[in-house]
Design an enzyme around this catalytic site. Structure first.
Site, PDB file in Angstrom:
ATOM      1  N   LYS A  50       0.846  -1.204   0.000  1.00  0.00           N
ATOM      2  CA  LYS A  50       0.000   0.000   0.000  1.00  0.00           C
ATOM      3  C   LYS A  50       0.875   1.246   0.000  1.00  0.00           C
ATOM      4  CE  LYS A  50      -3.967  -2.328   1.805  1.00  0.00           C
ATOM      5  NZ  LYS A  50      -4.417  -3.109   2.927  1.00  0.00           N
ATOM      6  N   GLN A  94      -5.799  -2.318   9.073  1.00  0.00           N
ATOM      7  CA  GLN A  94      -5.525  -3.622   8.474  1.00  0.00           C
ATOM      8  C   GLN A  94      -6.156  -4.733   9.310  1.00  0.00           C
ATOM      9  OE1 GLN A  94      -3.584  -3.832   5.453  1.00  0.00           O
ATOM     10  NE2 GLN A  94      -4.537  -5.836   5.514  1.00  0.00           N
ATOM     11  N   ASP A 117     -11.997   1.841   2.657  1.00  0.00           N
ATOM     12  CA  ASP A 117     -12.208   0.400   2.473  1.00  0.00           C
ATOM     13  C   ASP A 117     -13.685   0.097   2.209  1.00  0.00           C
ATOM     14  OD1 ASP A 117     -10.107  -1.381   2.410  1.00  0.00           O
ATOM     15  OD2 ASP A 117      -9.837  -1.421   4.590  1.00  0.00           O
TER      16      ASP A 117
END
Ligand code: NAP
Length: 281
Positions: A50, A94, A117
């Site tokens: 990322k 995460q 997300d």
């Protein structure tokens, strides 16, 4: 192999290039904060990629590597601080979080306008009613692939294997909004083989190597393999028996090099969307 290979790697590179070009026109560069709790090696790999994606897209990025002993309050305090920061457009926690931390509460704490997300119930709701702010990254990446290859789900029978909140459910929703006739299968579906074999577009997101055999794909179908499994030899592979399916279908995604890179690219696209939103553009 008769099928056309859907090249996720190439399409993701194109998507990121477009994101970079748009980023260069913004008054302020998009900012993404990634929070990693504990020492999950796979998560560490994702965080590193990322960071690389952010560099490629001209974003500002920050990483928070917190110890496994981090308390719920410490994590929530960090999210609150990032929610208040004007230079941070996207916050990504995460997953999975270490045991003892309440994932749901943490995801709820993220400002929906920074939920790149697309996991926050507000954004899930927006997606469900057909007015999404962000595209859920993995299913959104699949839709980009279909569009790139001129595959229109409208009127097609779309079968989704798996019903997780991250992949299966939002995938079904996006296909439905694209006017597909959607069937969802899961571990309690007795006739999954027959349903899969009836699909014009088959999306597999289960996580079981060898699950989708050639008899489960229709001649000429489009097969999207979302799964990222390790086979007995430790090699990355999907749910679909690729070689045997590829001779029957019209389009198929490889693993690796299919949906995976698209998921990462969609995160960049969502962060750009958030930055534009925050800058009133
Ligand atoms: P998950 O949360 O474990 O969900 C798996 C789903 O598969 C569940 O809905 C489960 O049904 C269903 N299932 C399990 N066994 C089944 C069977 N024998 N037949 C039919 N359905 C079955 O997994 P996930 O997070 O959605 O991920 C799925 C796969 O996609 C994994 O391989 C993951 O690594 C991969 N993935 C890839 C990307 C990417 O970027 N390429 C992103 C996310 C995930 P129940 O609901 O009934 O338990």
């Amino acid at each position: 192999m008769a099928a056309t290979l859907i090249d996720g790697k190439a399409l993701a590179a194109k998507l990121k290039k477009n994101v970079l070009e748009e980023t260069q026109t913004l008054p302020r560069k998009p900012g993404l904060a990634v929070i990693l709790v504990g020492d999950n090696p796979a998560s560490r790999v994702y965080v590193t990629s990322k960071r690389k994606d952010c560099e490629e897209c001209g974003f500002y990025s920050e990483e928070y590597a917190l110890p496994a002993e981090t308390t719920q309050k410490q994590l929530l305090d960090l999210v609150a601080e990032l929610n208040g920061r004007a230079d941070i457009d996207g916050i990504l926690v995460q997953l999975p979080l270490p045991k003892g931390l309440d994932e749901k509460e943490v995801l709820l704490a993220i400002d929906p306008s920074k939920d790149v997300d697309c996991f926050h119930p507000y954004n899930v709701g927006q997606l469900t009613i057909g007015t999404p702010v962000f595209q859920p990254c993995t299913p959104g990446g699949v839709m980009e692939m279909l569009e790139e290859y001129g595959i229109d789900p409208a009127g097609k029978r779309c079968v989704v294997l798996g019903r997780s909140n991250i992949v299966g459910k939002p995938m079904a929703m996006l296909l439905l909004h694209a006017h597909g006739t959607v069937v969802m299968c899961h571990s309690k579906t007795p006739d999954m083989k027959e349903l899969a074999a009836s699909a014009d577009i088959l999306v597999s997101a289960v996580g079981k190597t060898g699950l989708v055999t050639a008899d489960m794909v229709k001649e000429g179908a489009v097969v999207i393999d979302v799964a990222m499994n390790r086979n007995d030899a430790g090699k990355l592979c999907g749910d679909v028996c690729f070689e045997e399916a590829a001779v029957k279908v019209s389009y198929i995604t490889p693993v690796p090099g299919g949906v995976g890179p698209m998921t990462r690219a969609m995160l960049m696209k969502n962060t750009l969307t958030a930055a534009k939103l925050h800058q009133g553009l």
